[in-house]
Write an enzyme that holds these catalytic residues in place. Structure first.
Site, mmCIF file in Angstrom:
data_model
loop_
_atom_site.group_PDB
_atom_site.id
_atom_site.type_symbol
_atom_site.label_atom_id
_atom_site.label_comp_id
_atom_site.label_asym_id
_atom_site.label_seq_id
_atom_site.Cartn_x
_atom_site.Cartn_y
_atom_site.Cartn_z
ATOM 1 N N LYS A 113 29.743 50.239 3.196
ATOM 2 C CA LYS A 113 31.116 50.664 2.910
ATOM 3 C C LYS A 113 32.107 50.132 3.947
ATOM 4 C CE LYS A 113 30.113 54.395 -0.189
ATOM 5 N NZ LYS A 113 28.640 54.336 -0.180
HETATM 6 C C1 LIG Z 1 27.874 54.208 -1.353
HETATM 7 C C2 LIG Z 1 26.454 53.763 -1.218
HETATM 8 C C3 LIG Z 1 25.716 53.275 -2.328
HETATM 9 C C4 LIG Z 1 26.282 53.253 -3.733
HETATM 10 O O1 LIG Z 1 27.314 52.306 -3.899
HETATM 11 P P1 LIG Z 1 28.298 52.392 -5.163
HETATM 12 O O2 LIG Z 1 29.350 51.402 -4.873
HETATM 13 O O3 LIG Z 1 28.811 53.798 -5.204
HETATM 14 O O4 LIG Z 1 27.494 52.060 -6.381
HETATM 15 C C5 LIG Z 1 24.430 52.808 -2.112
HETATM 16 N N1 LIG Z 1 23.855 52.853 -0.890
HETATM 17 C C6 LIG Z 1 24.527 53.315 0.196
HETATM 18 C C7 LIG Z 1 23.827 53.356 1.510
HETATM 19 C C8 LIG Z 1 25.843 53.789 0.078
HETATM 20 O O5 LIG Z 1 26.487 54.270 1.169
#
Ligand SMILES: *Cc1c(COP(=O)(O)O)cnc(C)c1O
Length: 471
Positions: A113
């Site tokens: 993120k």
């Molecule tokens: C947010 C997240 C996801 C999921 O990603 P999306 O964009 O919501 O599909 C998967 N793995 C981790 C570690 C995350 O923080």
């Protein structure tokens, strides 16, 4: 470039107008009016570029209301080796013959993120300064999103963050990451309750339009188009690292929850990046896997959402999915509305199994899917450690397992690494009997002074706290 709403609202907006907004006024999601097409000559040029310049080139196709020199400076400031740990920013590594891991988790909070949130922090600061405005970001987190937002916004002028989290329910590492921040513009609010209580508070505050306007309340949730756009860049960067020339196809596997990450892959593919298959990997919360297998999209109630060992994928409703379905139904806003407002809104499901559009999900758009369980996760973590001396986090393990179910001879399979294992140490201990290594900068963070207030699960208490801290 103009942006439209998936639900057919007649207004068209520019990038900076939607940057600070959430949903479109009709409840739809913003998408560009068209996907810019990238030809082979452009790909050849881009192949040689460092990450920050590649980001600038891609963002430029979608952002025409920030002067190019400013946008270039924002990209250069965001994607540095100091922040992301290497010159490649998203280094690719071959795990076994034809299977690669793309490292997206070497940013400040050790989850992918950061890739988008760090850019968002710089875009917000730039745009707010230009408008002479301020923004108070109110959010709810069970872990990754909140810390990524706080590390992106810390010390930024014009921005405050009020992040609610369920008191005592995050891992000690995640709590320490957030609560140890001493920046005056970051406010941690531990709510006596569960994550749903935090989300209800955010909704209640946002629905108080008078309060929302007076205190300029905004969000940074995953439906933000700028976040999605930032993620498009690492599909190109992964492609260039996995191939020697631009006539070769590549497959990607993406651990998925809200469908933001893999939707960025869809956008890259629509732009002409030679992606053959996009594999959507889910955990036991398998709404997306069910859709790609059956054509039925059936959201789950909170009570039917499992708490799993890949918790960042524990979703009952994938908030970005509407963007893909809009393309799937040929950008027919009327049809989209009947699916999402009439069917999903009233009955909690829609059914495309008999619709020719559903077959296109695989044939025309390249989507496939798989689902994993806790036992699969542990087995993959053990196997990857034993055979390749590599530790993967539980979400990336779900990706690896799914990837192996969709390998195609001669086509590189790139699995997106969405977090580092230290963030989910308890599951690594369960699988391997020992804790994963922790990057030096996180040594001893649990012992640092904590900056957090505890409040009851009550929207009025949160509003009062925001009012007190906005002067
Ligand atoms: C947010 C997240 C996801 C999921 O990603 P999306 O964009 O919501 O599909 C998967 N793995 C981790 C570690 C995350 O923080």
């Amino acid at each position: 470039m103009n942006y439209l709403s998936t639900r057919g609202h007649p207004d068209r907006k520019r990038f900076c107008e939607i940057l600070l907004e959430g949903l479109a006024p009709d409840g739809g999601l913003y998408l560009p009016e068209h996907y810019p097409q990238v030809d082979t000559a452009t790909l050849a040029k881009w192949r040689e570029l460092p990450y920050a310049e590649l980001a600038f080139e891609i963002l430029s196709l979608y952002i025409d209301d920030i002067p190019p020199a400013d946008l270039k400076a924002i990209c250069a400031k965001t994607y540095t080796a100091e922040v992301f740990g290497s010159d490649e920013i998203v280094p690719l590594r071959e795990l076994e013959d034809g299977v690669y891991l793309e490292a997206l988790s070497n940013g400040p909070t050790l989850a992918f993120k950061d890739m988008a949130m760090q850019l968002l922090g710089n875009l917000f600061e730039y745009e707010l300064a230009r408008r002479g405005a301020e923004l108070n970001i109110l959010g709810a987190t069970s872990g990754d999103t909140g810390s990524a937002a706080e590390y992106a916004m810390r010390g930024k002028k014009g921005v405050r963050v009020f992040m609610t989290s369920p008191d005592g329910r995050m891992s000690p590492f995640q709590q320490a990451q957030m609560f140890s921040l001493q920046d005056q513009n970051i406010h941690n609010i531990a709510i006596s309750g569960v994550f749903d209580d935090c989300q209800d508070i955010v909704k209640a505050v946002s629905n108080d339009l008078g309060f929302k306007r007076k205190y300029r309340i905004g969000t940074v949730n995953s439906i933000n188009w700028a976040r999605l756009l930032a993620q498009v860049v690492y599909y190109f960067a992964g492609y260039f690292q996995a191939t020697a020339s631009n006539d070769k196809p590549v497959n990607f596997t993406v651990p998925s929850g809200n469908f933001g990450n893999v939707c960025a892959g869809h956008v890259a593919r629509m732009m002409g990046l030679p992606i053959q298959t996009l594999v959507v990997a889910t955990n036991e919360n398998d709404v997306l896997d069910e859709f790609f297998r059956t054509g039925i999209y059936r959201v789950r109630a909170a009570a039917d959402t499992h708490e799993t060992s890949s918790p960042s994928m524990d979703i009952s409703k994938a908030s970005n999915f509407e963007r893909f379905v809009f393309d799937l139904v040929g950008r027919d806003a009327g049809k989209l509305r009947s699916l999402f407002v009439d069917d999903l809104g009233r009955h909690g499901r829609f059914d495309l199994s008999a619709d020719p559009a559903f077959r296109q999900a695989a044939e025309r758009f390249g989507f496939k899917s798989s689902r994993s369980t806790h036992a699969d996760r542990l087995a993959t973590i053990r196997d990857t450690d034993k055979r390749f001396a590599t530790l993967v986090d539980p979400h990336t393990a779900d990706g690896l397992k799914a990837a192996r179910e969709h390998l195609a001879p001669g086509v590189p399979m790139v699995v997106l690494e969405t977090a580092l294992p230290i963030k989910f140490a308890a599951t690594l201990v369960e699988a391997l009997g020992h804790e994963p290594a922790r990057p030096a900068r996180f040594e001893g963070i649990e012992a640092l002074p904590k900056r957090v207030v505890k409040l009851p699960a009550d929207a009025e208490a949160v509003k009062a706290y925001i009012a007190q801290n906005c002067d």
